[in-house]
Design a protein around this motif. Structure first.
Motif, PDB file in Angstrom:
ATOM      1  N   THR A  65       0.852  -1.187   0.000  1.00  0.00           N
ATOM      2  CA  THR A  65       0.000   0.000   0.000  1.00  0.00           C
ATOM      3  C   THR A  65       0.889   1.239   0.000  1.00  0.00           C
ATOM      4  N   ILE A  66       0.579   2.187  -0.872  1.00  0.00           N
ATOM      5  CA  ILE A  66       1.309   3.444  -0.894  1.00  0.00           C
ATOM      6  C   ILE A  66       0.408   4.546  -0.361  1.00  0.00           C
ATOM      7  N   SER A  67       0.975   5.440   0.416  1.00  0.00           N
ATOM      8  CA  SER A  67       0.199   6.561   0.946  1.00  0.00           C
ATOM      9  C   SER A  67       1.134   7.741   1.174  1.00  0.00           C
ATOM     10  N   ARG A  68       0.542   8.902   1.335  1.00  0.00           N
ATOM     11  CA  ARG A  68       1.351  10.082   1.599  1.00  0.00           C
ATOM     12  C   ARG A  68       0.632  10.988   2.574  1.00  0.00           C
ATOM     13  N   ASP A  69       1.415  11.637   3.392  1.00  0.00           N
ATOM     14  CA  ASP A  69       0.905  12.598   4.355  1.00  0.00           C
ATOM     15  C   ASP A  69       1.496  13.949   3.962  1.00  0.00           C
ATOM     16  N   SER A  70       0.703  14.740   3.266  1.00  0.00           N
ATOM     17  CA  SER A  70       1.224  16.015   2.761  1.00  0.00           C
ATOM     18  C   SER A  70       1.574  16.976   3.889  1.00  0.00           C
ATOM     19  N   ALA A  71       0.891  16.869   5.014  1.00  0.00           N
ATOM     20  CA  ALA A  71       1.189  17.752   6.142  1.00  0.00           C
ATOM     21  C   ALA A  71       2.597  17.494   6.677  1.00  0.00           C
ATOM     22  N   LYS A  72       3.046  16.240   6.555  1.00  0.00           N
ATOM     23  CA  LYS A  72       4.373  15.854   7.029  1.00  0.00           C
ATOM     24  C   LYS A  72       5.378  15.715   5.882  1.00  0.00           C
ATOM     25  N   ASN A  73       4.935  15.990   4.648  1.00  0.00           N
ATOM     26  CA  ASN A  73       5.801  15.832   3.466  1.00  0.00           C
ATOM     27  C   ASN A  73       6.404  14.433   3.420  1.00  0.00           C
ATOM     28  N   THR A  74       5.617  13.424   3.769  1.00  0.00           N
ATOM     29  CA  THR A  74       6.142  12.070   3.888  1.00  0.00           C
ATOM     30  C   THR A  74       5.353  11.087   3.037  1.00  0.00           C
ATOM     31  N   LEU A  75       6.100  10.213   2.369  1.00  0.00           N
ATOM     32  CA  LEU A  75       5.559   9.135   1.557  1.00  0.00           C
ATOM     33  C   LEU A  75       5.808   7.817   2.289  1.00  0.00           C
ATOM     34  N   TYR A  76       4.845   6.925   2.223  1.00  0.00           N
ATOM     35  CA  TYR A  76       4.973   5.623   2.886  1.00  0.00           C
ATOM     36  C   TYR A  76       4.759   4.488   1.899  1.00  0.00           C
ATOM     37  N   LEU A  77       5.375   3.350   2.203  1.00  0.00           N
ATOM     38  CA  LEU A  77       5.098   2.112   1.488  1.00  0.00           C
ATOM     39  C   LEU A  77       4.940   1.030   2.549  1.00  0.00           C
ATOM     40  N   GLU A  78       3.715   0.571   2.708  1.00  0.00           N
ATOM     41  CA  GLU A  78       3.415  -0.502   3.643  1.00  0.00           C
ATOM     42  C   GLU A  78       3.484  -1.806   2.873  1.00  0.00           C
ATOM     43  N   MET A  79       4.378  -2.700   3.301  1.00  0.00           N
ATOM     44  CA  MET A  79       4.599  -3.952   2.575  1.00  0.00           C
ATOM     45  C   MET A  79       4.206  -5.114   3.472  1.00  0.00           C
ATOM     46  N   ASN A  80       3.259  -5.899   2.998  1.00  0.00           N
ATOM     47  CA  ASN A  80       2.791  -7.067   3.749  1.00  0.00           C
ATOM     48  C   ASN A  80       3.031  -8.338   2.952  1.00  0.00           C
ATOM     49  N   ASN A  81       3.014  -9.470   3.652  1.00  0.00           N
ATOM     50  CA  ASN A  81       3.226 -10.770   3.002  1.00  0.00           C
ATOM     51  C   ASN A  81       4.459 -10.716   2.092  1.00  0.00           C
ATOM     52  N   LEU A  82       5.547 -10.263   2.647  1.00  0.00           N
ATOM     53  CA  LEU A  82       6.764 -10.102   1.858  1.00  0.00           C
ATOM     54  C   LEU A  82       7.315 -11.435   1.390  1.00  0.00           C
ATOM     55  N   LYS A  83       7.888 -11.426   0.195  1.00  0.00           N
ATOM     56  CA  LYS A  83       8.444 -12.608  -0.428  1.00  0.00           C
ATOM     57  C   LYS A  83       9.934 -12.399  -0.678  1.00  0.00           C
ATOM     58  N   PRO A  84      10.710 -13.471  -0.786  1.00  0.00           N
ATOM     59  CA  PRO A  84      12.141 -13.307  -1.080  1.00  0.00           C
ATOM     60  C   PRO A  84      12.393 -12.490  -2.341  1.00  0.00           C
ATOM     61  N   GLU A  85      11.503 -12.589  -3.317  1.00  0.00           N
ATOM     62  CA  GLU A  85      11.690 -11.833  -4.562  1.00  0.00           C
ATOM     63  C   GLU A  85      11.455 -10.337  -4.387  1.00  0.00           C
ATOM     64  N   ASP A  86      10.986  -9.911  -3.221  1.00  0.00           N
ATOM     65  CA  ASP A  86      10.854  -8.484  -2.928  1.00  0.00           C
ATOM     66  C   ASP A  86      12.180  -7.883  -2.451  1.00  0.00           C
ATOM     67  N   THR A  87      13.173  -8.734  -2.245  1.00  0.00           N
ATOM     68  CA  THR A  87      14.482  -8.249  -1.817  1.00  0.00           C
ATOM     69  C   THR A  87      15.076  -7.318  -2.871  1.00  0.00           C
ATOM     70  N   ALA A  88      15.444  -6.124  -2.434  1.00  0.00           N
ATOM     71  CA  ALA A  88      15.971  -5.121  -3.354  1.00  0.00           C
ATOM     72  C   ALA A  88      16.346  -3.871  -2.576  1.00  0.00           C
ATOM     73  N   VAL A  89      17.010  -2.968  -3.261  1.00  0.00           N
ATOM     74  CA  VAL A  89      17.160  -1.610  -2.755  1.00  0.00           C
ATOM     75  C   VAL A  89      15.942  -0.834  -3.215  1.00  0.00           C
ATOM     76  N   TYR A  90      15.248  -0.222  -2.284  1.00  0.00           N
ATOM     77  CA  TYR A  90      14.045   0.545  -2.594  1.00  0.00           C
ATOM     78  C   TYR A  90      14.370   2.030  -2.613  1.00  0.00           C
ATOM     79  N   TYR A  91      13.919   2.672  -3.669  1.00  0.00           N
ATOM     80  CA  TYR A  91      14.169   4.093  -3.859  1.00  0.00           C
ATOM     81  C   TYR A  91      12.869   4.878  -3.855  1.00  0.00           C
TER      82      TYR A  91
END
Length: 120
Positions: A65-91
């Motif tokens: 799930t992606i979300s953003r809080d403009s009041a805090k100038n912050t972007l989020y990425l909520e990651m659930n049920n993670l898999k080994p293939e999700d391994t990476a550098v996230y930008y």
């Protein structure tokens, strides 16, 4: 110029959850998350516009799930049920031009330094 600083990466077991955060120096029109695994090209994960229109890669739909809080100038990425293939550098990335989709990696102007996510 927009500066982006990611946080929240680390190691987790398969099936676990993790949340990434990205603090921006302003309120960009479009922000997104991208990832790159060793030996692979950087790929789009999700993107969200300032009016909260979001797009997701098929590989993460229903899990991330992606979300953003403009009041805090912050972007989020909520990651659930993670898999080994999700391994990476996230930008975290941002742009102010029209259009907002994770598919247009080339259109994103500003990039964070990346944070490692390892799923075992």
């Amino acid at each position: 110029h927009v500066q982006l600083v990611e946080s929240g990466g680390g190691s987790v077991q398969a099936g676990g959850s993790m949340r990434l955060s990205c603090v921006a120096s302003g309120v960009p029109f479009c922000m997104g998350w991208f990832r790159q695994s060793p030996g692979k090209e950087r790929e789009g994960v999700a993107a969200i516009s300032v009016d909260e229109y979001a797009t997701f890669a098929d590989s993460v739909k229903g899990r991330f799930t992606i979300s953003r809080d403009s009041a805090k100038n912050t972007l989020y990425l909520e990651m659930n049920n993670l898999k080994p293939e999700d391994t990476a550098v996230y930008y975290c990335a941002a742009k102010n031009q029209p259009g907002c989709t994770h598919r247009s990696l080339w259109a994103f102007i500003y990039w964070g330094q990346g944070t490692q996510v390892t799923v075992s």
